[in-house]
Write a protein that holds these residues in place. Sequence first.
Motif, mmCIF file in Angstrom:
data_model
loop_
_atom_site.group_PDB
_atom_site.id
_atom_site.type_symbol
_atom_site.label_atom_id
_atom_site.label_comp_id
_atom_site.label_asym_id
_atom_site.label_seq_id
_atom_site.Cartn_x
_atom_site.Cartn_y
_atom_site.Cartn_z
ATOM 1 N N ARG A 1 0.790 -1.313 0.045
ATOM 2 C CA ARG A 1 0.162 -0.027 0.064
ATOM 3 C C ARG A 1 0.975 1.212 -0.095
ATOM 4 N N VAL A 2 0.559 2.197 -1.020
ATOM 5 C CA VAL A 2 1.284 3.457 -0.994
ATOM 6 C C VAL A 2 0.783 4.318 0.167
ATOM 7 N N LEU A 3 1.727 4.763 1.207
ATOM 8 C CA LEU A 3 1.282 5.537 1.989
ATOM 9 C C LEU A 3 2.114 6.805 2.432
ATOM 10 N N GLY A 4 2.908 6.990 1.050
ATOM 11 C CA GLY A 4 3.662 8.297 1.297
ATOM 12 C C GLY A 4 4.266 8.568 -0.467
ATOM 13 N N PHE A 5 4.485 9.742 -0.679
ATOM 14 C CA PHE A 5 5.280 9.746 -1.917
ATOM 15 C C PHE A 5 5.748 11.173 -1.870
ATOM 16 N N ILE A 6 7.126 11.212 -2.764
ATOM 17 C CA ILE A 6 7.817 12.414 -2.874
ATOM 18 C C ILE A 6 8.164 12.767 -4.565
ATOM 19 N N ALA A 7 7.899 13.865 -4.981
ATOM 20 C CA ALA A 7 8.058 14.037 -6.178
ATOM 21 C C ALA A 7 9.110 15.431 -6.395
ATOM 22 N N CYS A 8 10.160 15.074 -7.232
ATOM 23 C CA CYS A 8 11.213 16.220 -7.389
ATOM 24 C C CYS A 8 11.655 16.181 -8.913
ATOM 25 N N ALA A 9 12.432 17.454 -9.034
ATOM 26 C CA ALA A 9 12.759 17.891 -10.541
ATOM 27 C C ALA A 9 14.103 18.335 -10.290
ATOM 28 N N GLU A 10 14.949 18.055 -11.419
ATOM 29 C CA GLU A 10 16.340 18.727 -11.513
ATOM 30 C C GLU A 10 16.147 20.106 -11.899
ATOM 31 N N SER A 11 15.134 20.306 -12.674
ATOM 32 C CA SER A 11 14.519 21.753 -13.182
ATOM 33 C C SER A 11 13.079 21.493 -13.362
ATOM 34 N N THR A 12 12.410 22.349 -12.483
ATOM 35 C CA THR A 12 10.907 22.421 -12.821
ATOM 36 C C THR A 12 10.577 22.838 -14.326
ATOM 37 N N GLY A 13 11.157 23.698 -14.777
ATOM 38 C CA GLY A 13 10.750 24.334 -16.288
ATOM 39 C C GLY A 13 11.194 23.130 -16.961
ATOM 40 N N ARG A 14 12.116 22.399 -16.956
ATOM 41 C CA ARG A 14 12.397 21.205 -17.907
ATOM 42 C C ARG A 14 11.517 20.099 -17.720
ATOM 43 N N LEU A 15 11.245 19.948 -16.670
ATOM 44 C CA LEU A 15 10.124 18.762 -16.209
ATOM 45 C C LEU A 15 8.969 18.973 -16.828
ATOM 46 N N TYR A 16 8.452 20.252 -16.712
ATOM 47 C CA TYR A 16 7.210 20.508 -17.476
ATOM 48 C C TYR A 16 7.305 20.120 -18.797
ATOM 49 N N LYS A 17 8.658 20.728 -19.449
ATOM 50 C CA LYS A 17 8.557 20.638 -21.081
ATOM 51 C C LYS A 17 8.615 19.161 -21.454
ATOM 52 N N GLN A 18 9.201 18.313 -20.759
ATOM 53 C CA GLN A 18 9.368 16.865 -20.912
ATOM 54 C C GLN A 18 7.954 16.196 -20.721
ATOM 55 N N SER A 19 7.275 16.707 -19.669
ATOM 56 C CA SER A 19 6.035 15.914 -19.368
ATOM 57 C C SER A 19 5.125 16.377 -20.468
ATOM 58 N N LEU A 20 5.128 17.541 -20.912
ATOM 59 C CA LEU A 20 4.081 17.899 -22.101
ATOM 60 C C LEU A 20 4.463 17.156 -23.146
ATOM 61 N N LEU A 21 5.901 17.027 -23.552
ATOM 62 C CA LEU A 21 6.042 16.154 -24.666
ATOM 63 C C LEU A 21 5.586 14.764 -24.591
ATOM 64 N N ARG A 22 5.648 14.250 -23.381
ATOM 65 C CA ARG A 22 5.473 12.876 -23.505
ATOM 66 C C ARG A 22 3.924 12.556 -23.129
#
Length: 206
Positions: free
Chosen positions: A66-87
Amino acid sequence: MSGEDSHTESVIPLEKRHAAAAADLHIRGISTGFLSSLGPAFLEQIYKALPRCRAGFGYVWEDNGRVLGFIACAESTGRLYKQSLLRRGILMALPLVRFMFRWSVIKRLWQTLRYPADVGTDVPAAEMLSIAVDESARGRGVGQALVAAAVEEFRRRGIDRFKVAVWAGNDTANAFYERCGFELALQREHHGLPMKVYVIDTARSS
Ligand SMILES: CC(C)(COP(=O)(O)OP(=O)(O)OC[C@H]1O[C@@H](n2cnc3c(N)ncnc32)[C@H](O)[C@@H]1OP(=O)(O)O)[C@@H](O)C(=O)NCCC(=O)NCCS
């Protein structure tokens, strides 16, 4: 934190299969956040995209599957947004169609996308984007274990300094970040709410 018998608890990398649970924890834990207001389907797409993007990573705390916790991180938030939008851009856009004519939501989405550029160059680009622990598991060190896993992964990527932004009124999270070694870097308004931006320098604090 391991219990008895076959009870297993562990921090493992966030994968696509954890996305729905992470979205649920996000919505329940960070209910005041703008992203939560966009709904679970949108958040699930974000957490599905995360492990597929080179600029991002996450961890979950699992207790007997059971997932009881999570953390999300980015090397660069701007780059992560771009990559997410592409994918997953189209899949991410679908749950937002219902907001198409809500100008206030579109404006906030734009502010969210602009945020990495707006926050300034004095703070690092690397960021801890979100963390949430199920209410039943809080106060047992799960949050700290997730931050420790993130610190280790940032280091593996050659990153010693990263930031986190949090609503100034979230006393628990502010106390948590300070306990984890983050220091207040600046205060600003985001979506009309006072936010605190903390920075941690893990080379100095270790
Ligand atoms: C913030 C959060 C992730 C902390 O997770 P947690 O597993 O309960 O935290 P831990 O047990 O690892 O606590 C670590 C330290 O944080 C501080 N802390 C945690 N909860 C606290 C609280 N309610 N009040 C004051 N300090 C607190 C303590 O100093 C604690 O260390 P200690 O137990 O040695 O005193 C959790 O409360 C949560 O999910 N909150 C809702 C989501 C949220 O607000 N996320 C942050 C915004 S992105």
